[in-house]
Design an enzyme around this catalytic site. Sequence first.
Site, PDB file in Angstrom:
ATOM      1  N   LYS A  27      14.577  40.208  50.133  1.00 21.33           N
ATOM      2  CA  LYS A  27      14.492  38.811  50.379  1.00 21.33           C
ATOM      3  C   LYS A  27      14.002  38.615  52.052  1.00 21.33           C
ATOM      4  O   LYS A  27      14.900  39.040  52.605  1.00 21.33           O
ATOM      5  CB  LYS A  27      15.368  37.706  50.327  1.00 21.33           C
ATOM      6  CG  LYS A  27      15.132  36.259  50.562  1.00 21.33           C
ATOM      7  CD  LYS A  27      16.269  35.384  50.368  1.00 21.33           C
ATOM      8  CE  LYS A  27      15.782  33.991  50.258  1.00 21.33           C
ATOM      9  NZ  LYS A  27      15.169  33.419  51.581  1.00 21.33           N
ATOM     10  N   LEU A  28      12.813  38.728  52.284  1.00 22.52           N
ATOM     11  CA  LEU A  28      12.404  38.843  53.879  1.00 22.52           C
ATOM     12  C   LEU A  28      12.554  37.619  54.585  1.00 22.52           C
ATOM     13  O   LEU A  28      12.451  36.491  54.186  1.00 22.52           O
ATOM     14  CB  LEU A  28      10.895  39.562  53.914  1.00 22.52           C
ATOM     15  CG  LEU A  28      10.861  40.695  53.241  1.00 22.52           C
ATOM     16  CD1 LEU A  28       9.251  41.120  53.089  1.00 22.52           C
ATOM     17  CD2 LEU A  28      11.654  41.735  53.635  1.00 22.52           C
TER      18      LEU A  28
END
Length: 289
Positions: A27-28
């Site tokens: 998850k960026l």
Amino acid sequence: MDWPVSVALARSVPELPTGTDWSYEVKLDGHRMIMWRTGDGVRLQARSGRDVTAVWGDLALAGQYLPAGTVLDGEAVITTEDGRISFEAAQARAASSPARAHRLAAQRPAHYIAFDALQLPSGDVRPRPYSERRAALLKLLAGLPVNTPIQAVSATTDRDTALTWYNTLHKRGVEGIVAKRTTSPYRAGRTSAWLKIRHADTIEAAVVGFTGTVRQPRALAVRLPDGRVALSQRLTTALATRIAPHLVPQPERAYTQGGDACTPVSGEVVVEVIAGTTRHAVVTVVRLR
């Protein structure tokens, strides 16, 4: 598929699910974005449904290499000189005028990290299982130029590998892991088929009003996940400046459950608040999502 499309959202959980039917993605820390490749060009949609093509022109240009009829879901990210993903840089780009965004893009080009395919030239693929959509996404992106800023998100079906990512990549701008059930279709809204764990001790809250002026909001009235409406602590000047352009005031007055008066707003504006500050209905806003 009609514009704007409603996006799928992950539910927060304390730990990653186990089992053989899960895929785990990094998850960026960027800006959620839907990339539409139409017959006429490229349009970029924010999570709220707004058209943000003008401030992400470098990504719109890269999207021209996608075949017409493609719609992707992903994250727009910007990295610093040391390779760390910077949410602040993405936030600055998103809040810029088109002219300033063009200058920022020349200094720090954006990347689009795609994590789902919603539509292919053959048609809507949202009803298909995640595993099939993932395979189609990888095949599609393999046909793009080598130096494209459009890339597929890193994913694995091995839970231990995902936990290693979670424990070692936080300082690089990876804010957590999203687990997706491999058999699930793409459904709008929060779904138990998408689960996330995050490093930050924050929660998302919908903005329903504000105090102060629309050009310089002093505090926000937010709806917390449990349904309560609370007034935030005073916003910093920088945060108020970023949030102000997204507020659409309504003429009537509204009140929080604590009795605080505020100006109500329309539309979907989401902020992150520190989770530990919500117990007594006084929240601290940390950033705009």
